[in-house]
Scaffold this active site. Structure first.
Site, PDB file in Angstrom:
ATOM      1  N   ARG A  78      15.518   9.697   2.868  1.00 15.44           N
ATOM      2  CA  ARG A  78      16.432   8.681   3.134  1.00 15.44           C
ATOM      3  C   ARG A  78      17.420   9.052   4.134  1.00 15.44           C
ATOM      4  O   ARG A  78      17.991  10.180   4.065  1.00 15.44           O
ATOM      5  CB  ARG A  78      17.097   8.028   1.891  1.00 15.44           C
ATOM      6  CG  ARG A  78      15.994   7.528   0.886  1.00 15.44           C
ATOM      7  CD  ARG A  78      16.247   6.514   0.070  1.00 15.44           C
ATOM      8  NE  ARG A  78      15.246   6.403  -1.206  1.00 15.44           N
ATOM      9  CZ  ARG A  78      14.493   5.480  -1.452  1.00 15.44           C
ATOM     10  NH1 ARG A  78      14.150   4.638  -0.284  1.00 15.44           N
ATOM     11  NH2 ARG A  78      13.785   5.640  -2.250  1.00 15.44           N
ATOM     12  N   SER A 154       4.492   1.464  -0.458  1.00 21.90           N
ATOM     13  CA  SER A 154       5.529   1.112  -1.431  1.00 21.90           C
ATOM     14  C   SER A 154       4.675   0.912  -2.696  1.00 21.90           C
ATOM     15  O   SER A 154       3.782   0.014  -2.787  1.00 21.90           O
ATOM     16  CB  SER A 154       6.380  -0.208  -1.093  1.00 21.90           C
ATOM     17  OG  SER A 154       6.751  -0.918  -2.366  1.00 21.90           O
ATOM     18  N   ASP A 156       5.335  -0.660  -5.169  1.00 20.89           N
ATOM     19  CA  ASP A 156       5.544  -1.885  -5.882  1.00 20.89           C
ATOM     20  C   ASP A 156       4.701  -3.101  -5.648  1.00 20.89           C
ATOM     21  O   ASP A 156       4.876  -4.076  -6.077  1.00 20.89           O
ATOM     22  CB  ASP A 156       7.108  -2.354  -5.657  1.00 20.89           C
ATOM     23  CG  ASP A 156       8.176  -1.593  -6.393  1.00 20.89           C
ATOM     24  OD1 ASP A 156       7.812  -0.449  -7.295  1.00 20.89           O
ATOM     25  OD2 ASP A 156       9.331  -1.669  -5.988  1.00 20.89           O
ATOM     26  N   MET A 198       7.539   0.531 -13.010  1.00 23.74           N
ATOM     27  CA  MET A 198       8.605   0.317 -12.076  1.00 23.74           C
ATOM     28  C   MET A 198       8.360  -1.343 -11.463  1.00 23.74           C
ATOM     29  O   MET A 198       7.384  -1.839 -11.731  1.00 23.74           O
ATOM     30  CB  MET A 198       8.387   1.168 -10.631  1.00 23.74           C
ATOM     31  CG  MET A 198       8.991   2.650 -11.132  1.00 23.74           C
ATOM     32  SD  MET A 198       8.660   3.485  -9.503  1.00 23.74           S
ATOM     33  CE  MET A 198       9.627   5.040 -10.250  1.00 23.74           C
ATOM     34  N   VAL A 289       6.198   9.225 -12.611  1.00 22.93           N
ATOM     35  CA  VAL A 289       4.810   9.546 -12.659  1.00 22.93           C
ATOM     36  C   VAL A 289       3.916   8.301 -12.013  1.00 22.93           C
ATOM     37  O   VAL A 289       2.940   8.900 -11.244  1.00 22.93           O
ATOM     38  CB  VAL A 289       4.420   9.254 -14.315  1.00 22.93           C
ATOM     39  CG1 VAL A 289       2.951   9.197 -14.628  1.00 22.93           C
ATOM     40  CG2 VAL A 289       4.846  10.484 -15.013  1.00 22.93           C
ATOM     41  N   ARG A 291       4.560   7.367  -9.084  1.00 27.55           N
ATOM     42  CA  ARG A 291       4.234   7.716  -7.698  1.00 27.55           C
ATOM     43  C   ARG A 291       3.531   8.596  -7.360  1.00 27.55           C
ATOM     44  O   ARG A 291       3.069   9.183  -6.280  1.00 27.55           O
ATOM     45  CB  ARG A 291       5.817   8.027  -7.057  1.00 27.55           C
ATOM     46  CG  ARG A 291       6.727   6.813  -7.076  1.00 27.55           C
ATOM     47  CD  ARG A 291       7.751   7.546  -6.154  1.00 27.55           C
ATOM     48  NE  ARG A 291       8.931   6.498  -6.156  1.00 27.55           N
ATOM     49  CZ  ARG A 291       8.939   5.423  -5.358  1.00 27.55           C
ATOM     50  NH1 ARG A 291       7.790   5.148  -4.506  1.00 27.55           N
ATOM     51  NH2 ARG A 291       9.710   4.601  -5.189  1.00 27.55           N
ATOM     52  N   ARG A 462     -32.031  -3.932 -17.698  1.00 33.87           N
ATOM     53  CA  ARG A 462     -32.673  -4.414 -16.521  1.00 33.87           C
ATOM     54  C   ARG A 462     -34.015  -5.287 -17.038  1.00 33.87           C
ATOM     55  O   ARG A 462     -34.400  -6.217 -15.966  1.00 33.87           O
ATOM     56  CB  ARG A 462     -32.996  -3.577 -15.419  1.00 33.87           C
ATOM     57  CG  ARG A 462     -31.886  -2.850 -14.886  1.00 33.87           C
ATOM     58  CD  ARG A 462     -32.480  -2.022 -13.629  1.00 33.87           C
ATOM     59  NE  ARG A 462     -31.501  -0.895 -13.272  1.00 33.87           N
ATOM     60  CZ  ARG A 462     -30.403  -1.139 -12.605  1.00 33.87           C
ATOM     61  NH1 ARG A 462     -30.083  -2.129 -11.744  1.00 33.87           N
ATOM     62  NH2 ARG A 462     -29.482  -0.226 -12.108  1.00 33.87           N
ATOM     63  N   MET A 564     -25.297   6.041  -5.323  1.00 37.65           N
ATOM     64  CA  MET A 564     -26.131   4.948  -5.684  1.00 37.65           C
ATOM     65  C   MET A 564     -25.899   3.842  -4.975  1.00 37.65           C
ATOM     66  O   MET A 564     -25.226   3.877  -3.889  1.00 37.65           O
ATOM     67  CB  MET A 564     -25.922   4.316  -7.148  1.00 37.65           C
ATOM     68  CG  MET A 564     -26.555   5.392  -8.045  1.00 37.65           C
ATOM     69  SD  MET A 564     -26.281   4.707  -9.861  1.00 37.65           S
ATOM     70  CE  MET A 564     -27.354   5.617 -10.862  1.00 37.65           C
ATOM     71  N   HIS A 652     -26.063   8.715 -12.728  1.00 36.95           N
ATOM     72  CA  HIS A 652     -25.620   7.926 -13.576  1.00 36.95           C
ATOM     73  C   HIS A 652     -24.016   7.869 -13.726  1.00 36.95           C
ATOM     74  O   HIS A 652     -23.575   7.075 -14.668  1.00 36.95           O
ATOM     75  CB  HIS A 652     -26.477   7.975 -14.852  1.00 36.95           C
ATOM     76  CG  HIS A 652     -27.774   6.923 -14.647  1.00 36.95           C
ATOM     77  ND1 HIS A 652     -28.672   7.641 -13.988  1.00 36.95           N
ATOM     78  CD2 HIS A 652     -27.943   5.574 -14.734  1.00 36.95           C
ATOM     79  CE1 HIS A 652     -29.768   6.644 -13.797  1.00 36.95           C
ATOM     80  NE2 HIS A 652     -29.302   5.557 -14.236  1.00 36.95           N
TER      81      HIS A 652
HETATM   82  P1  ADP Z   1      12.270   1.825   1.911  1.00 39.67           P
HETATM   83  O1  ADP Z   1      11.851   1.890   3.386  1.00 39.67           O
HETATM   84  O2  ADP Z   1      11.419   2.464   1.075  1.00 39.67           O
HETATM   85  O3  ADP Z   1      12.774   0.362   1.499  1.00 39.67           O
HETATM   86  P2  ADP Z   1      15.033   2.324   2.370  1.00 39.67           P
HETATM   87  O4  ADP Z   1      15.626   1.162   2.105  1.00 39.67           O
HETATM   88  O5  ADP Z   1      16.011   3.640   1.515  1.00 39.67           O
HETATM   89  O6  ADP Z   1      13.722   2.577   1.903  1.00 39.67           O
HETATM   90  O7  ADP Z   1      15.140   2.831   3.898  1.00 39.67           O
HETATM   91  C1  ADP Z   1      14.489   4.335   3.940  1.00 39.67           C
HETATM   92  C2  ADP Z   1      15.484   4.666   5.374  1.00 39.67           C
HETATM   93  O8  ADP Z   1      15.390   3.632   6.433  1.00 39.67           O
HETATM   94  C3  ADP Z   1      16.992   4.822   5.178  1.00 39.67           C
HETATM   95  O9  ADP Z   1      17.299   5.690   4.778  1.00 39.67           O
HETATM   96  C4  ADP Z   1      17.309   4.592   6.579  1.00 39.67           C
HETATM   97  O10 ADP Z   1      17.317   5.817   7.361  1.00 39.67           O
HETATM   98  C5  ADP Z   1      16.465   3.624   7.270  1.00 39.67           C
HETATM   99  N1  ADP Z   1      16.816   2.174   7.036  1.00 39.67           N
HETATM  100  C6  ADP Z   1      17.012   1.403   6.047  1.00 39.67           C
HETATM  101  N2  ADP Z   1      17.504   0.182   6.543  1.00 39.67           N
HETATM  102  C7  ADP Z   1      18.164   0.331   7.506  1.00 39.67           C
HETATM  103  C8  ADP Z   1      18.847  -0.572   8.531  1.00 39.67           C
HETATM  104  N3  ADP Z   1      19.309  -1.809   7.935  1.00 39.67           N
HETATM  105  N4  ADP Z   1      19.188   0.081   9.762  1.00 39.67           N
HETATM  106  C9  ADP Z   1      18.752   1.340  10.003  1.00 39.67           C
HETATM  107  N5  ADP Z   1      18.079   2.073   9.239  1.00 39.67           N
HETATM  108  C10 ADP Z   1      17.790   1.770   7.976  1.00 39.67           C
END
Ligand code: ADP
Length: 736
Positions: A78, A154, A156, A198, A289, A291, A462, A564, A652
C-alpha cells in the site's frame, strides 16, 4: 504489427491474492510474444514512485516456475505517496525513463482507482516534468497518454464486471479445507463451530463456503438477518441435530451486521449458541490463511487468460481509448470500462451502508440470490411446504464413471426434494441397482456429511441395462412407485436416459419425468460449460504436475504426462494452461508424424539453449498408435544427448479426491434446478425427459431428445467446446 518500440509495465498492488503470479507470467510472456518490452514494477505503486531498480525489464525465463506460488513474486504494497500528486509525478518520470506508457495493474478497486487518476493526470504531470527539466519535450511528445488495463486481484470476489476475481477460488479452497477439518472434529465431539471468513462488504466467500461446506447457518453483509434471528438460528440448528447432524457450523462474513447495522461478531454467535442451546461452541477466525497457499487450478488458468488479454488490450489501445477492466464472464474474457466497474462496485458497498439490502442482493446478480435461497432450503431440516396427500417419489441414482461431487449433488437433491415435500429414494449400484431393486428412502440425516465426500455413496457404474433388462427396469420403477427419476452421471447416464425416454411407448412405466445432471471428470457432455467433477480432477492433476516439476528440478528432463478425459481434451488443455505445459496433445486434434517431428526439433533446440524442464501433457485418447509410451521413447531416442525423458500416467487418482468448492457449488446449483424441473413436471402431470446444464451462466434444461443433435456421437463429445479457443493462449505463453 511490430511492437518493438513499446514498453509495458506490470504491477501488483493492494492486498495480495493467489493467482497474481499466473497473471504476471501471462502479461510478461504475452508481451514478449508480441515483441514488446515488459517491465515489472516491484512493490506496487511504491516501486513506481521510487523507480531505480524497482522497475526492471523481465525476460521470458524470469517468470518460469511461478504458476504454483501463492502471493506475488513482484511484491505488493500500500503506498500513501501515490495518493499524492507529487508521488504520481515521480512515478510518471520513473516510467518514462524506461519508455513505459502502458500499464497492466493487478489489484483491487483502490489500486484501479489510483491507476485511473494517474492516467487522467498524465498529460499535466508530463508538462510539469518538462517544465522542471526532469524530462525533455521529445519524450513527453512521444508518450502523450498512459494506456492502462486493470485485472482484479482480490480474494473477496467483490468486483462488479467480473464473475470471479483473481484469488477468490483459492481462498474458497482454504476455507473449505478448514471447514472440512472442523466438521470432522466437531462431529466427533458433537460440537459447534463458528467460522469467520473474509468479506467486508461482500458475502461471496461466506455464502459459497457455507453451501460447499454444508454449514447450518450463514451471515453475510448483503442479507442482514431480521430481528429475532438468534432464535431462528437456534431453531434451525436444533432441527438439524434432531434429524441426525452431529455438528453445527455457522459461517459468518467479517462484515456481517444485523438490520440496524451493528456488527455480528463470531464471538456473539458463540455466546448465543452456548446460552440458548447449551452447545460446546468454538470460534475459528480464518484470517490470512485465506490469502495464502498455492493457487487453485482455476486461479491459475483464469489469471493466465485475463493476463494474456490485458496485453492485447494495452497494445491495441490508443491515447483516446477508455481504460478497460479485463475480467471473466462465463469463463470467457470480458472487457468493460474500468471506472464503470469500480463505481458500480462502490455502489454496492454504499447500498449496504444505506441498509437497502434488497437492492444490494439485486446488484450482486441473479445467481447470488439463487444460492441464498438454495442454502436456506438445504440447511432447514423441515420441509418448507405442507406435505401433499401422497408425496411424490423421486429416485436418485448415478450412471457412468465416478466423478467427485456426485455425493454433493445427491445430498442436495435429497434435501431439496424433501424440502418440496417429495419422498426421496436412493438407488444403490447405478442401473444395476435399479434392476435388482436396491432402492430405499433417504432422509435428511441420511445424506449428512455427503457434501465433502469424494466417491459415490450410492455407487456408480458404467454398466448399462441390456435390451432384455429394460422390462425389469420398468417393473422396478412400478414396484417402488417411482414417479420421477434423477440420474447424476456422465455419457452413459445420458445415453440410458435417452434410451428409456425413446422406449416409453413400449414401456409405459417410463412415462415419468426424468432428468440427467452432468457429472463426469471428462467434461464431455452437451449443454453445460462444465460438468461436476471436472474442476476437482483438474486440481488433482495440477497438484500432481507441481510435484512432477519439483521432482525433475535436479536433472534436464522432459516429462510426458497422460491425463484422462476420454475423447475430450478438456483436462489436458486446462491442466496445460494451469501448469504452463510446453505442449499438449488433444483428441480433438490427434497427433501426426509431422507434429512429432516438429515437437522433437523444438524440444532439442530448447534444451540446447539451456532449458531444464519440458512438460508435455497427452490426453489418453489423443492417438491410438502414438501412445504415451511411444512419445516418451521417441523423445528419449532423439534427445538423449541433451535430456532424459520420463512418463507418468496419472490414472484413477483423477477420479478420486474430495470435491473442490467449485464442484460442490455447481453440483448444488444443478441439483436445485433438477428438483425444480421434476417438481414442475410432477405438478402438471408432465413426463418430459431432459438434461440440465449451466451454459453461459444460465441453468438450462434441454429435452433429452435433443442430445444426439448436440454431440459428435462417434467421439462422445459435444459439438461445441468453448474451451478449445484457449489453446492459442497456451501456445503463446508456452515457448518463446
Ligand atoms: P486495493 O487495491 O486492494 O483496493 P488499496 O485500496 O489499499 O487496495 O489500494 C492500494 C494502493 O493503491 C494504495 O496504497 C494507493 O497507493 C493506491 N490508491 C488507492 N486508492 C487511490 C486513489 N484514490 N488515488 C491514488 N492512489 C490510490
Amino acid at each position: 504489427m511490430s511492437h518493438s518500440q513499446i514498453s509495458i509495465g506490470v504491477l501488483t498492488s493492494g492486498g495480495d491474492a493467489q493467482g497474481m503470479n499466473a497473471a504476471v507470467r501471462a502479461v510478461v510472456r504475452a508481451a514478449i510474444h508480441e515483441g514488446a518490452a515488459v517491465y515489472a514494477i516491484y512493490e506496487g505503486y511504491q516501486g513506481m514512485v521510487d523507480g531505480g531498480d524497482r522497475v526492471r525489464q523481465l525476460a521470458w525465463d524470469d517468470v518460469g516456475s511461478i504458476l504454483h506460488r501463492g502471493g506475488t513474486i513482484i511484491g505488493t504494497a500500500r503506498c500513501p505517496a501515490f495518493r499524492e500528486r507529487d508521488g504520481r509525478r515521480r512515478a510518471a518520470r520513473n516510467l518514462l525513463q524506461c519508455g513505459i506508457d502502458r500499464l497492466v495493474i493487478i489489484g483491487g478497486d483502490g489500486s484501479l482507482t489510483g491507476a485511473n487518476l494517474f492516467r487522467q493526470e498524465w498529460p499535466e504531470l508530463l508538462a510539469e516534468l518538462v517544465q522542471a527539466g526532469e524530462i525533455d519535450e521529445a519524450t513527453a511528445r512521444a508518450h502523450p497518454a498512459l494506456m492502462i488495463a486493470g485485472l482484479v486481484g482480490s480474494i473477496d470476489n467483490d468486483m462488479v464486471g467480473t464473475d470471479m476475481t483473481i484469488g477468490a477460488d483459492s481462498a474458497l479452497h482454504r476455507i473449505i479445507e478448514a471447514i472440512d477439518a472442523l466438521t470432522s472434529t466437531a462431529a466427533s465431539h458433537q460440537r459447534s463451530f463458528v467460522v469467520e471468513v473474509m468479506g467486508r462488504h461482500c458475502g461471496y466467500l461466506a455464502l459459497t463456503s457455507a453451501i460447499a461446506g454444508g454449514a447450518d447457518y450463514v451471515l453475510i453483509p448483503e442479507y442482514p438477518p431480521a430481528e429475532g434471528w438468534e432464535n431462528r438460528m437456534c431453531e434451525m440448528l436444533r432441527h438439524g441435530r434432531a434429524a441426525g447432524r452431529r455438528d453445527s457450523i455457522v459461517v459468518v462474513a467479517e462484515g456481517a451486521t444485523d438490520r440496524t447495522g451493528n456488527r455480528i461478531s463470531a464471538d456473539y454467535i458463540r455466546q448465543v449458541l452456548e446460552e440458548r442451546l447449551g452447545e460446546d461452541t468454538r470460534v475459528t477466525i480464518l484470517g490470512h490463511v485465506q490469502r495464502g497457499g498455492t493457487p487453485s487450478a482455476y486461479d491459475r488458468w483464469m489469471s493466465t487468460l485475463v493476463g494474456h488479454a490485458a496485453v492485447q488490450e494495452v497494445l491495441a489501445a490508443t491515447p483516446d481509448s477508455e481504460p478497460q477492466l479485463i475480467g471473466v464472464r462465463y469463463n470467457r474474457v470480458r472487457r468493460l470500462p474500468l471506472m464503470q466497474c469500480v463505481e458500480q462496485t462502490r455502489a454496492v458497498a454504499r447500498t449496504i451502508a444505506e441498509k437497502d439490502y434488497v437492492k444490494a442482493v439485486e446488484l450482486r446478480g441473479g445467481s447470488f440470490n439463487e444460492m441464498t435461497k438454495t442454502f436456506r432450503a438445504m440447511a432447514e431440516a423441515l420441509p418448507s411446504v405442507t406435505p401433499v396427500d401422497r408425496p411424490r417419489r423421486i429416485a436418485v441414482l448415478h450412471g457412468g464413471g465416478l466423478a467427485p461431487g456426485m455425493n454433493t449433488a445427491a445430498r442436495a437433491a435429497v434435501r431439496l426434494g424433501r424440502d418440496r415435500g417429495h419422498t426421496m429414494l436412493g438407488v444403490r449400484g447405478s442401473f444395476g441397482g435399479l434392476i435388482d431393486g436396491r432402492i430405499e428412502e433417504l432422509t435428511w440425516g441420511d445424506v449428512e456429511g455427503w457434501t465433502a465426500l469424494g466417491g459415490a455413496e450410492l455407487g456408480a457404474s458404467r454398466q448399462t441395462p441390456t435390451t432384455e433388462q429394460l422390462y425389469t427396469v420398468a417393473r422396478a420403477l412400478e414396484t417402488h412407485g417411482v414417479d420421477g427419476l434423477l440420474v447424476i452421471g456422465g455419457w452413459k447416464a445420458y445415453q440410458v436416459l435417452h434410451w428409456l425416454h425413446s422406449e416409453r411407448e413400449r414401456y409405459p412405466a417410463f412415462k415419468m419425468p426424468m432428468i440427467c445432471l452432468p457429472a463426469t471428470i471428462d467434461n464431455n457432455l452437451p449443454g453445460s460449460d462444465l460438468s461436476v467433477g471436472a474442476d476437482t480432477a483438474l486440481n488433482v492433476i495440477v497438484e500432481a504436475l507441481d510435484r512432477i516439476k519439483q521432482s525433475a528440478m535436479a536433472a534436464r528432463r522432459c516429462f510426458v504426462v497422460e491425463v484422462m478425459g476420454r475423447h475430450c481434451g478438456y483436462l489436458a488443455l486446462m491442466s496445460g494452461m494451469a501448469s504452463g505445459a510446453e505442449r499438449i496433445y488433444l483428441p480433438e486434434e490427434g497427433i501426426t508424424l509431422k507434429d512429432l517431428q516438429a515437437d522433437v526439433e523444438r524440444m532439442v533446440d530448447s534444451f540446447g539453449k539451456g532449458r531444464r524442464f519440458y512438460l508435455t501433457i497427452r490426453n489418453e485418447y489423443a492417438n491410438d498408435q502414438y501412445t504415451t509410451d511411444f512419445l516418451a521413447r521417441l523423445f528419449e531416442e532423439e534427445g538423449s544427448h541433451l535430456f532424459d525423458v520420463r512418463q507418468a500416467v496419472l490414472g484413477h487418482v483423477q477420479q478420486g479426491g474430495n470435491p473442490s468448492p467449485f464442484d460442490r457449488i455447481l453440483a448444488t446449483r444443478l441439483a436445485a434446478h433438477c428438483i425444480d424441473f421434476l417438481t414442475g413436471e410432477l405438478g402438471r402431470g408432465g413426463a418430459a425427459g431432459a438434461f440440465v446444464g449451466l451454459a453461459e451462466g444460465k441453468l438450462t434444461t434441454f429435452p433429452i431428445k435433443q442430445m444426439p443433435d448436440m454431440v459428435d456421437i462417434a467421439n462422445r463429445r459435444p459439438l461445441e467446446q468453448w474451451w478449445l479457443e484457449l489453446r492459442s493462449v497456451l501456445e503463446a505463453l508456452a515457448q518463446p
